[in-house]
Design a protein around this motif. Structure first.
Motif, PDB file in Angstrom:
ATOM      1  N   GLY A   1     -14.150 -34.815  15.102  1.00  8.61           N
ATOM      2  CA  GLY A   1     -12.968 -34.130  15.619  1.00  8.61           C
ATOM      3  C   GLY A   1     -12.884 -32.685  15.184  1.00  8.61           C
ATOM      4  N   ALA A   2     -13.509 -32.349  14.049  1.00  8.60           N
ATOM      5  CA  ALA A   2     -13.450 -30.973  13.560  1.00  8.60           C
ATOM      6  C   ALA A   2     -14.523 -30.744  12.507  1.00  8.60           C
ATOM      7  N   PHE A   3     -15.032 -29.525  12.474  1.00  8.44           N
ATOM      8  CA  PHE A   3     -15.774 -29.016  11.327  1.00  8.44           C
ATOM      9  C   PHE A   3     -14.825 -28.078  10.603  1.00  8.44           C
ATOM     10  N   PHE A   4     -14.596 -28.354   9.326  1.00  5.74           N
ATOM     11  CA  PHE A   4     -13.488 -27.725   8.612  1.00  5.74           C
ATOM     12  C   PHE A   4     -13.983 -27.028   7.348  1.00  5.74           C
ATOM     13  N   SER A   5     -13.514 -25.834   7.143  1.00  8.91           N
ATOM     14  CA  SER A   5     -13.595 -25.179   5.835  1.00  8.91           C
ATOM     15  C   SER A   5     -14.999 -25.147   5.250  1.00  8.91           C
ATOM     16  N   ARG A   6     -15.874 -24.324   5.831  1.00  8.53           N
ATOM     17  CA  ARG A   6     -17.220 -24.220   5.250  1.00  8.53           C
ATOM     18  C   ARG A   6     -17.190 -23.349   4.004  1.00  8.53           C
TER      19      ARG A   6
ATOM     20  N   VAL B   1      -4.852 -38.352  17.127  1.00  5.44           N
ATOM     21  CA  VAL B   1      -5.623 -37.844  15.999  1.00  5.44           C
ATOM     22  C   VAL B   1      -6.618 -36.784  16.467  1.00  5.44           C
ATOM     23  N   ASN B   2      -7.241 -37.002  17.612  1.00  5.60           N
ATOM     24  CA  ASN B   2      -8.174 -36.004  18.143  1.00  5.60           C
ATOM     25  C   ASN B   2      -7.491 -34.658  18.358  1.00  5.60           C
ATOM     26  N   GLU B   3      -6.270 -34.694  18.871  1.00  4.94           N
ATOM     27  CA  GLU B   3      -5.525 -33.454  19.124  1.00  4.94           C
ATOM     28  C   GLU B   3      -5.212 -32.734  17.811  1.00  4.94           C
ATOM     29  N   MET B   4      -4.809 -33.495  16.797  1.00  3.80           N
ATOM     30  CA  MET B   4      -4.512 -32.884  15.494  1.00  3.80           C
ATOM     31  C   MET B   4      -5.752 -32.248  14.879  1.00  3.80           C
ATOM     32  N   LEU B   5      -6.870 -32.972  14.941  1.00  5.98           N
ATOM     33  CA  LEU B   5      -8.084 -32.460  14.321  1.00  5.98           C
ATOM     34  C   LEU B   5      -8.608 -31.230  15.041  1.00  5.98           C
ATOM     35  N   ALA B   6      -8.417 -31.166  16.338  1.00  2.30           N
ATOM     36  CA  ALA B   6      -8.875 -29.992  17.100  1.00  2.30           C
ATOM     37  C   ALA B   6      -8.251 -28.714  16.559  1.00  2.30           C
ATOM     38  N   ALA B   7      -7.032 -28.823  16.061  1.00  5.55           N
ATOM     39  CA  ALA B   7      -6.345 -27.646  15.524  1.00  5.55           C
ATOM     40  C   ALA B   7      -6.927 -27.207  14.184  1.00  5.55           C
ATOM     41  N   LEU B   8      -7.652 -28.090  13.517  1.00  6.19           N
ATOM     42  CA  LEU B   8      -8.277 -27.752  12.240  1.00  6.19           C
ATOM     43  C   LEU B   8      -9.694 -27.219  12.398  1.00  6.19           C
ATOM     44  N   ASN B   9     -10.256 -27.328  13.584  1.00  8.05           N
ATOM     45  CA  ASN B   9     -11.659 -26.971  13.791  1.00  8.05           C
ATOM     46  C   ASN B   9     -11.885 -25.473  13.616  1.00  8.05           C
ATOM     47  N   ASP B  10     -12.900 -25.118  12.845  1.00  9.51           N
ATOM     48  CA  ASP B  10     -13.315 -23.728  12.656  1.00  9.51           C
ATOM     49  C   ASP B  10     -14.477 -23.475  13.620  1.00  9.51           C
ATOM     50  N   PRO B  11     -14.276 -22.666  14.674  1.00  2.00           N
ATOM     51  CA  PRO B  11     -15.316 -22.517  15.708  1.00  2.00           C
ATOM     52  C   PRO B  11     -16.652 -22.016  15.163  1.00  2.00           C
ATOM     53  N   ALA B  12     -16.618 -21.040  14.238  1.00  2.00           N
ATOM     54  CA  ALA B  12     -17.884 -20.517  13.704  1.00  2.00           C
ATOM     55  C   ALA B  12     -18.587 -21.566  12.851  1.00  2.00           C
TER      56      ALA B  12
END
Length: 311
Positions: A101-106, A217-228
């Motif tokens: 759902g997201a890649f978060f906080s690298r 949950v998918n919608e919530m996680l999309a907001a946390l996704n870091d595009p780069a």
């Protein structure tokens, strides 16, 4: 008239039980709480094969999936709603019914050296014992310092630091991300060059997995996704997937995103760890994920012609 308050939406976050895994999950929980104060967030600890067996080499007990399979099983069973993974531990082959759902906080993706007496890698004396459980790091170490003795080093981050402190090894090669997230940067002796120690695909990134059929949950996680972070991680994972995902070959891949381009560094060794190939490319961002898979095949074909590593 009685007003019944709306029930909170409950989200159960699955995590491994190590201090680092729980700290990573707490960061995701804090981001979700800031986004949705109405959520009831519950941390759920899931024991994984890699946590239970801290002695057997990872390649023997299952390689890349040893820290992820039980979390994925808990997701499919409905025991948890979200699983927080270190992206480098998450297998590249998709599991039917699950999505990232997201890649978060690298965090910083580099490897670091932690040495008992503060010596850098170049300054360690011949024969010094360097701990690592990674075939990728072992190949890089052989390439730069074949005179050092590599020692298999398993255990949670605090366990490995203790083994350095108590002299079981003279130094250890670890991921910077874990030490930085735990606030233990004072233990870092040296940040190792990306050109010499190409990180594991996904190293430093967090992958948040959920069920594909859970739209809330998918919608919530999309907001946390870091595009780069997502583009870099997907590019690295594409390189790994093309080589067979959990194969025993030492593999490194690190992508950096700058505007419309992606710089991809890779390292590939043979299974016997006698040869290694390092390459760097600049790719259009729109094509990076697809091109990385094709480049993996190209590097694999050229590996036989690489110069042998010193023994």
């Amino acid at each position: 008239m009685t007003i019944v308050p709306s029930p909170q939406l409950q989200v159960r976050l699955g995590t491994r039980g190590s201090a680092l895994a729980r700290e990573q999950t707490r960061r995701v929980m804090a981001a979700l709480a800031a986004l949705r104060p109405d959520l009831e967030l519950i941390e759920t600890i899931v024991s994984t094969a890699g946590d239970r067996d801290k002695r057997t080499p990872l390649t023997v007990i299952g390689g890349q999936g040893v820290f992820a399979r039980e979390l994925q099983t808990a997701l499919l069973a409905g025991t948890v709603d979200v699983a927080v993974h270190s992206a480098k531990d998450l297998p590249t082959e998709p599991v039917p019914g699950l999505v990232i759902g997201a890649f978060f906080s690298r965090e910083d993706a580099r490897d670091v050296l932690v040495s008992r007496d503060g010596r850098s890698l170049a300054d360690l004396p011949p024969g010094a014992r360097v701990g690592t459980s990674s075939r990728r790091r072992l190949v890089a170490l052989r390439r730069l310092r074949p005179d050092l003795e590599a020692v298999d080093l398993r255990g949670n981050l605090d366990t490995r630091l203790r083994k350095v402190r108590e002299g079981e090894v003279d130094a250890a090669i670890l991921a910077a991300a874990g030490l930085l997230r735990m606030g233990w940067q004072e233990h870092i002796t040296e940040f190792l060059s990306l050109d010499d120690f190409v990180p594991a695909p996904g190293q430093g990134a967090l992958a948040i997995e959920c069920r594909a059929d859970d739209p809330a949950v998918n919608e919530m996680l999309a907001a946390l996704n870091d595009p780069a972070a997502a583009l870099a991680a997907r590019t690295e994972r594409s390189f790994l997937r093309a080589l067979g995902g959990g194969c025993r070959s030492p593999i490194g891949a690190h992508a950096t995103v700058s505007g419309d381009t992606v710089t991809l560094r890779v390292m590939l060794g043979d299974e016997a760890m006698t040869r290694v190939r390092l390459s760097t490319w600049t790719l259009p961002a729109a094509e990076a994920e697809t091109r990385a898979g094709a480049l993996a095949v190209e590097v694999q074909r050229s590996l036989a012609g690489a110069d042998p590593l010193p023994v």
